[in-house]
Design an enzyme around this catalytic site. Structure first.
Site, PDB file in Angstrom:
ATOM      1  N   ILE A 146      17.445  66.537 -31.594  1.00  0.00           N
ATOM      2  CA  ILE A 146      18.688  65.844 -31.986  1.00  0.00           C
ATOM      3  C   ILE A 146      19.414  66.638 -33.054  1.00  0.00           C
ATOM      4  O   ILE A 146      20.630  66.688 -33.101  1.00  0.00           O
ATOM      5  CB  ILE A 146      18.399  64.454 -32.594  1.00  0.00           C
ATOM      6  CG1 ILE A 146      17.476  63.613 -31.734  1.00  0.00           C
ATOM      7  CG2 ILE A 146      19.692  63.731 -32.871  1.00  0.00           C
ATOM      8  CD1 ILE A 146      17.079  62.298 -32.413  1.00  0.00           C
TER       9      ILE A 146
ATOM     10  N   GLY B  68      17.626  70.250 -39.925  1.00  0.00           N
ATOM     11  CA  GLY B  68      18.053  70.393 -41.313  1.00  0.00           C
ATOM     12  C   GLY B  68      17.151  71.377 -42.027  1.00  0.00           C
ATOM     13  O   GLY B  68      16.271  71.984 -41.412  1.00  0.00           O
ATOM     14  N   GLY B  69      17.358  71.496 -43.323  1.00  0.00           N
ATOM     15  CA  GLY B  69      16.584  72.446 -44.108  1.00  0.00           C
ATOM     16  C   GLY B  69      15.098  72.103 -44.129  1.00  0.00           C
ATOM     17  O   GLY B  69      14.261  72.967 -44.333  1.00  0.00           O
TER      18      GLY B  69
ATOM     19  N   GLY C 258      13.384  70.356 -41.649  1.00  0.00           N
ATOM     20  CA  GLY C 258      12.676  70.217 -40.380  1.00  0.00           C
ATOM     21  C   GLY C 258      13.596  69.959 -39.207  1.00  0.00           C
ATOM     22  O   GLY C 258      14.818  69.929 -39.344  1.00  0.00           O
TER      23      GLY C 258
ATOM     24  N   ASP D 217      20.814  63.264 -53.110  1.00  0.00           N
ATOM     25  CA  ASP D 217      21.268  64.201 -52.078  1.00  0.00           C
ATOM     26  C   ASP D 217      22.271  63.523 -51.152  1.00  0.00           C
ATOM     27  O   ASP D 217      22.190  63.653 -49.933  1.00  0.00           O
ATOM     28  CB  ASP D 217      20.052  64.715 -51.293  1.00  0.00           C
ATOM     29  CG  ASP D 217      20.369  65.999 -50.512  1.00  0.00           C
ATOM     30  OD1 ASP D 217      21.386  66.654 -50.828  1.00  0.00           O
ATOM     31  OD2 ASP D 217      19.606  66.338 -49.595  1.00  0.00           O
TER      32      ASP D 217
HETATM   33  N1  ATP Z   1      17.295  58.616 -37.370  1.00  0.00           N
HETATM   34  C1  ATP Z   1      18.110  59.475 -36.759  1.00  0.00           C
HETATM   35  N2  ATP Z   1      18.789  59.107 -35.656  1.00  0.00           N
HETATM   36  C2  ATP Z   1      19.630  59.960 -35.045  1.00  0.00           C
HETATM   37  N3  ATP Z   1      19.870  61.208 -35.461  1.00  0.00           N
HETATM   38  C3  ATP Z   1      19.227  61.637 -36.556  1.00  0.00           C
HETATM   39  C4  ATP Z   1      18.307  60.805 -37.258  1.00  0.00           C
HETATM   40  N4  ATP Z   1      17.822  61.499 -38.316  1.00  0.00           N
HETATM   41  C5  ATP Z   1      18.417  62.702 -38.279  1.00  0.00           C
HETATM   42  N5  ATP Z   1      19.252  62.798 -37.226  1.00  0.00           N
HETATM   43  C6  ATP Z   1      20.078  63.958 -36.851  1.00  0.00           C
HETATM   44  O1  ATP Z   1      19.382  65.129 -37.173  1.00  0.00           O
HETATM   45  C7  ATP Z   1      20.183  65.935 -38.054  1.00  0.00           C
HETATM   46  C8  ATP Z   1      19.273  66.681 -39.002  1.00  0.00           C
HETATM   47  O2  ATP Z   1      18.772  65.771 -39.932  1.00  0.00           O
HETATM   48  P1  ATP Z   1      17.996  66.219 -41.226  1.00  0.00           P
HETATM   49  O3  ATP Z   1      17.854  65.010 -42.068  1.00  0.00           O
HETATM   50  O4  ATP Z   1      16.742  66.907 -40.824  1.00  0.00           O
HETATM   51  O5  ATP Z   1      18.863  67.362 -41.871  1.00  0.00           O
HETATM   52  P2  ATP Z   1      20.290  67.374 -42.572  1.00  0.00           P
HETATM   53  O6  ATP Z   1      20.438  66.175 -43.452  1.00  0.00           O
HETATM   54  O7  ATP Z   1      21.337  67.587 -41.516  1.00  0.00           O
HETATM   55  O8  ATP Z   1      20.191  68.683 -43.440  1.00  0.00           O
HETATM   56  P3  ATP Z   1      19.334  68.933 -44.780  1.00  0.00           P
HETATM   57  O9  ATP Z   1      18.157  68.016 -44.740  1.00  0.00           O
HETATM   58  O10 ATP Z   1      18.966  70.372 -44.690  1.00  0.00           O
HETATM   59  O11 ATP Z   1      20.213  68.649 -45.897  1.00  0.00           O
HETATM   60  C9  ATP Z   1      21.132  64.949 -38.724  1.00  0.00           C
HETATM   61  O12 ATP Z   1      22.304  65.590 -39.168  1.00  0.00           O
HETATM   62  C10 ATP Z   1      21.392  63.964 -37.610  1.00  0.00           C
HETATM   63  O13 ATP Z   1      22.429  64.450 -36.769  1.00  0.00           O
END
Ligand code: ATP
Length: 370
Positions: free
Chosen positions: A66, A69-70, A72, A189
């Site tokens: 999906i 991010g940084g 995972g 954050d």
């Molecule tokens: N519970 C969820 N339901 C649907 N999509 C999700 C969910 N959690 C994360 N995502 C998707 O996965 C992406 C990556 O999420 P993640 O929290 O790993 O990183 P980030 O917030 O984009 O970046 P970083 O953690 O590096 O600041 C999100 O931007 C979102 O699009």
């Protein structure tokens, strides 16, 4: 970290009850029975501990990515047992360092204890060997980032009222973390990619891996290494490492400005000779020239726009971005102000029902739509 341990040492049920209390004096896990009716608590207070193989099955062997991010990669999954769509984050665990595991522990600890309609629901977690996985409810509309910046061809931009509803929900989530639990929790954050949206665009805060317990008693701040995302930090936190609940209020001001302007805080920061979003926003607002205010509006916001709401939202941005920390509002004030702005005209909220704004919030003059 002394406060942190009072949370993290709470594995047993009775110990967990002592960990976090709401302002009403009940523990947050018990909050499911004591929360006010308008804030129904949806989350199970006891997240499941998955075994790794269950998540291999749920994610079809980690096939459907999906997002990333940084910390995972996030996979789509389905839990047969509960017939639930889920998102499974597999944290990158640096074998030489503790960082990934710390994020994991913090996220599981906080989300396991904090329950609010505007916080993501933690379904469970899995610690297996060096693997760390977190299972969340699936948010069908992804993150706010996906709807604000770099829209795909044919993608509808968010309209004004949806933007205000998102801001209102985020404000309520932060209000809960700052003002309804003891000790307060500082998110640290806040940014659009950490604001997830359900099918109706209701926002939920996610990614509490960097969250910290806030100061207690007479203390005004906790001191920590500066972590989080460049472009969203309050200036005093960047300068001193002193983290306060009002640091989140500053980040909220930036996210609200992003929602209003459609401009990304972080991109502008990186470009040489271009003022960052805050400098640009302040410059526009301080020029006492009404026509300039409207240049802050995202050109993708077209119909169904409220000039009065726009001015009020900008006023909220201004106070949240105050350099003087004490001049920043508490999130409760922000919630009170944004609530009426989120109501569409046919939702019958007249301007007379708008709450009185603090003086600083009345700073910008009224503007016209022309
Ligand atoms: N519970 C969820 N339901 C649907 N999509 C999700 C969910 N959690 C994360 N995502 C998707 O996965 C992406 C990556 O999420 P993640 O929290 O790993 O990183 P980030 O917030 O984009 O970046 P970083 O953690 O590096 O600041 C999100 O931007 C979102 O699009």
């Amino acid at each position: 970290m002394k406060c942190f341990s009072c949370f993290s040492s709470s594995k047993k049920k009775d110990e967990r009850n002592a960990a976090t209390t709401t302002s009403a004096g009940t523990n947050t896990e018990g909050a499911s029975s004591s929360a006010p009716p308008e804030n129904p608590v949806e989350n199970s207070p006891f997240p499941k501990r998955f075994i790794y193989q269950e998540l291999v099955v749920a994610t079809n062997n980690f096939r459907d990515v999906i997002g990333e991010g940084g910390f995972g990669i996030v996979y789509k999954g389905f839990l047969e047992e509960t017939e639930q769509e889920v998102a499974v984050k597999q944290l990158k665990v640096d074998l030489k360092g503790q960082e990934g595991k710390n994020e994991f522990n913090a996220e599981v600890m906080f989300l396991g204890r904090l329950h609010h309609p505007n916080l993501i629901n933690l379904i469970g977690s899995c610690a297996y060997d060096e693997q760390r996985l977190i299972v969340y409810e699936f948010m069908p509309q992804g993150s706010l980032k996906d709807h604000l910046f770099d829209l795909k061809q044919g993608q509808q931009p968010l309209d004004w009222y949806t933007r205000m509803r998102i801001a209102f929900g985020v404000a309520k989530g932060l209000e809960y973390m700052h003002e309804k639990v003891t000790p307060p929790v500082i998110f640290r954050d806040l940014k659009p990619s950490n604001i997830l949206l359900d099918e109706n665009f209701n926002p939920k805060l996610s990614d509490l891996g960097l969250a910290r317990l806030g100061p207690e008693g007479d203390e005004t701040h906790v001191t920590t290494l500066v972590r989080g995302t460049y472009g969203y930090h309050a200036p005093e936190y960047l300068a001193t490492g002193h983290l306060k609940v009002k640091s989140d209020v500053y980040s909220f001001g930036i996210v609200l400005l992003e929602l209003i302007s459609g401009k990304r805080a972080s991109d502008l920061v990186r470009q040489a000779n271009v003022p960052n979003l805050v400098t640009w926003g302040r410059r526009m607002l301080n020029l006492n020239d009404k026509s300039r205010y409207l240049r802050l509006r995202d050109p993708l916001i077209k119909d169904n726009f409220s000039p009065e709401g726009f001015i009020r939202a900008l006023a909220v941005v201004l106070v949240c971005l105050s350099e003087d920390v004490s001049a920043r509002p508490m999130m409760t004030d922000v919630v009170l102000t944004l609530g009426p702005l989120a109501a569409r005209p046919n939702e019958n909220l007249s301007s007379t029902s708008l709450p009185q704004l603090p003086n600083e919030m009345n700073k910008p003059e009224d503007a016209s739509t022309s």
